[in-house]
Design a protein around this motif. Structure first.
Motif, PDB file in Angstrom:
ATOM      1  N   THR A   1       0.821  -1.214   0.000  1.00 31.57           N
ATOM      2  CA  THR A   1       0.000   0.000   0.000  1.00 31.57           C
ATOM      3  C   THR A   1       0.853   1.261   0.000  1.00 31.57           C
ATOM      4  O   THR A   1       0.470   2.267  -0.599  1.00 31.57           O
ATOM      5  CB  THR A   1      -0.980   0.006   1.193  1.00 31.57           C
ATOM      6  N   SER A   2       2.007   1.214   0.632  1.00 34.08           N
ATOM      7  CA  SER A   2       2.909   2.372   0.623  1.00 34.08           C
ATOM      8  C   SER A   2       3.478   2.614  -0.775  1.00 34.08           C
ATOM      9  O   SER A   2       3.584   3.755  -1.222  1.00 34.08           O
ATOM     10  CB  SER A   2       4.051   2.173   1.633  1.00 34.08           C
ATOM     11  N   VAL A   3       3.849   1.543  -1.456  1.00 33.09           N
ATOM     12  CA  VAL A   3       4.334   1.670  -2.834  1.00 33.09           C
ATOM     13  C   VAL A   3       3.220   2.205  -3.732  1.00 33.09           C
ATOM     14  O   VAL A   3       3.454   3.057  -4.593  1.00 33.09           O
ATOM     15  CB  VAL A   3       4.888   0.319  -3.350  1.00 33.09           C
ATOM     16  N   GLY A   4       1.993   1.727  -3.518  1.00 35.71           N
ATOM     17  CA  GLY A   4       0.853   2.248  -4.277  1.00 35.71           C
ATOM     18  C   GLY A   4       0.636   3.727  -4.021  1.00 35.71           C
ATOM     19  O   GLY A   4       0.415   4.508  -4.962  1.00 35.71           O
ATOM     20  N   TRP A   5       0.715   4.149  -2.766  1.00 37.28           N
ATOM     21  CA  TRP A   5       0.565   5.561  -2.397  1.00 37.28           C
ATOM     22  C   TRP A   5       1.653   6.396  -3.073  1.00 37.28           C
ATOM     23  O   TRP A   5       1.375   7.455  -3.633  1.00 37.28           O
ATOM     24  CB  TRP A   5       0.625   5.676  -0.884  1.00 37.28           C
ATOM     25  N   MET A   6       2.887   5.896  -3.053  1.00 33.85           N
ATOM     26  CA  MET A   6       3.995   6.619  -3.692  1.00 33.85           C
ATOM     27  C   MET A   6       3.781   6.703  -5.203  1.00 33.85           C
ATOM     28  O   MET A   6       3.976   7.763  -5.802  1.00 33.85           O
ATOM     29  CB  MET A   6       5.315   5.919  -3.390  1.00 33.85           C
TER      30      MET A   6
ATOM     31  N   LEU B   1      -6.357   7.156  -4.254  1.00 36.50           N
ATOM     32  CA  LEU B   1      -5.374   7.692  -3.313  1.00 36.50           C
ATOM     33  C   LEU B   1      -5.800   7.529  -1.856  1.00 36.50           C
ATOM     34  O   LEU B   1      -5.038   7.028  -1.035  1.00 36.50           O
ATOM     35  CB  LEU B   1      -5.073   9.159  -3.620  1.00 36.50           C
ATOM     36  N   ALA B   2      -6.992   7.931  -1.506  1.00 35.24           N
ATOM     37  CA  ALA B   2      -7.427   7.851  -0.103  1.00 35.24           C
ATOM     38  C   ALA B   2      -7.435   6.405   0.419  1.00 35.24           C
ATOM     39  O   ALA B   2      -6.926   6.160   1.520  1.00 35.24           O
ATOM     40  CB  ALA B   2      -8.788   8.504   0.083  1.00 35.24           C
ATOM     41  N   PRO B   3      -7.953   5.440  -0.328  1.00 33.34           N
ATOM     42  CA  PRO B   3      -7.917   4.070   0.207  1.00 33.34           C
ATOM     43  C   PRO B   3      -6.499   3.540   0.427  1.00 33.34           C
ATOM     44  O   PRO B   3      -6.215   2.954   1.464  1.00 33.34           O
ATOM     45  CB  PRO B   3      -8.652   3.240  -0.854  1.00 33.34           C
ATOM     46  N   LEU B   4      -5.600   3.773  -0.533  1.00 27.10           N
ATOM     47  CA  LEU B   4      -4.239   3.271  -0.359  1.00 27.10           C
ATOM     48  C   LEU B   4      -3.484   4.027   0.723  1.00 27.10           C
ATOM     49  O   LEU B   4      -2.746   3.424   1.510  1.00 27.10           O
ATOM     50  CB  LEU B   4      -3.463   3.331  -1.678  1.00 27.10           C
ATOM     51  N   ALA B   5      -3.653   5.338   0.778  1.00 28.02           N
ATOM     52  CA  ALA B   5      -2.976   6.121   1.815  1.00 28.02           C
ATOM     53  C   ALA B   5      -3.443   5.689   3.197  1.00 28.02           C
ATOM     54  O   ALA B   5      -2.624   5.497   4.104  1.00 28.02           O
ATOM     55  CB  ALA B   5      -3.237   7.612   1.593  1.00 28.02           C
TER      56      ALA B   5
END
Length: 183
Positions: free
Chosen positions: A17-22, A59-63
């Motif tokens: 999820t952090s990689v997705g957020w980035m 963005l909101a779900p992954l963050a």
């Protein structure tokens, strides 16, 4: 579930999820930079619209998932929230990013879909988001600054729940905005 398996699964979810957020932060930065620098109105509108869709739907779900899994790891492992300076720094940065991303950046991006050109603060905000995430990744690997003083323990149990509540409220609000008839 075995404790080691639970921790491995949570670390895996946190990394994914952090990689997705980035990735989404970098995509927003790229699209908004294109929107800011192009003179073609159609390209500007398409880039800003795509950035808005990424922000609205992903963005909101992954963050929040990244933040929540990080909070779970801090709460349930020996790292804790306040035992090490690097964890405390990641915790503080995450709270600022969630607030800035959900309440400031999202609203500004929604407003910029109809505005031209894209405000420079919006492009800078997405660059700062990606930079903060990169810094947090470095903190996770380098683990600098040693242990924090062992003083009074901060009450942190409700914070993961607060992150989940913010996620649910924000997703419901966005869904209503996306399905509301446009005038």
């Amino acid at each position: 579930m075995e404790k080691k398996t639970w921790r491995q699964l949570t670390v895996w979810l946190h990394v994914i999820t952090s990689v997705g957020w980035m990735g989404e932060a970098l995509a927003l930065f790229t699209l908004l930079a294109i929107s800011r620098t192009t003179t073609d109105g159609a390209i500007r509108a398409a880039a800003t619209s795509m950035a808005h869709e990424i922000d609205s739907l992903l963005l909101a779900p992954l963050a929040n998932a990244s933040a929540f899994t990080g909070f779970m790891l801090a709460a349930a492992t020996a790292w804790g929230f306040t035992r090490h300076w690097w964890v405390l720094a990641k915790f503080a940065i995450t709270l600022v990013q969630l607030h800035a991303g959900i309440f400031l950046l999202s609203g500004a991006l929604r407003d910029s879909v109809v505005a031209a050109p894209t405000p420079p603060a919006l492009v800078a905000g997405t660059a700062l988001m990606a930079s903060a995430l990169a810094f947090q990744a470095w903190l996770s690997i380098a683990k600098p600054w040693g242990k924090a003083r062992t003083g009074a323990k901060l009450p942190v149990a409700p914070l993961p729940a607060l992150s989940l509540i913010v996620l649910v409220v924000q997703l419901v609000r966005r869904r209503r905005e996306l399905t509301a008839p446009r005038s």
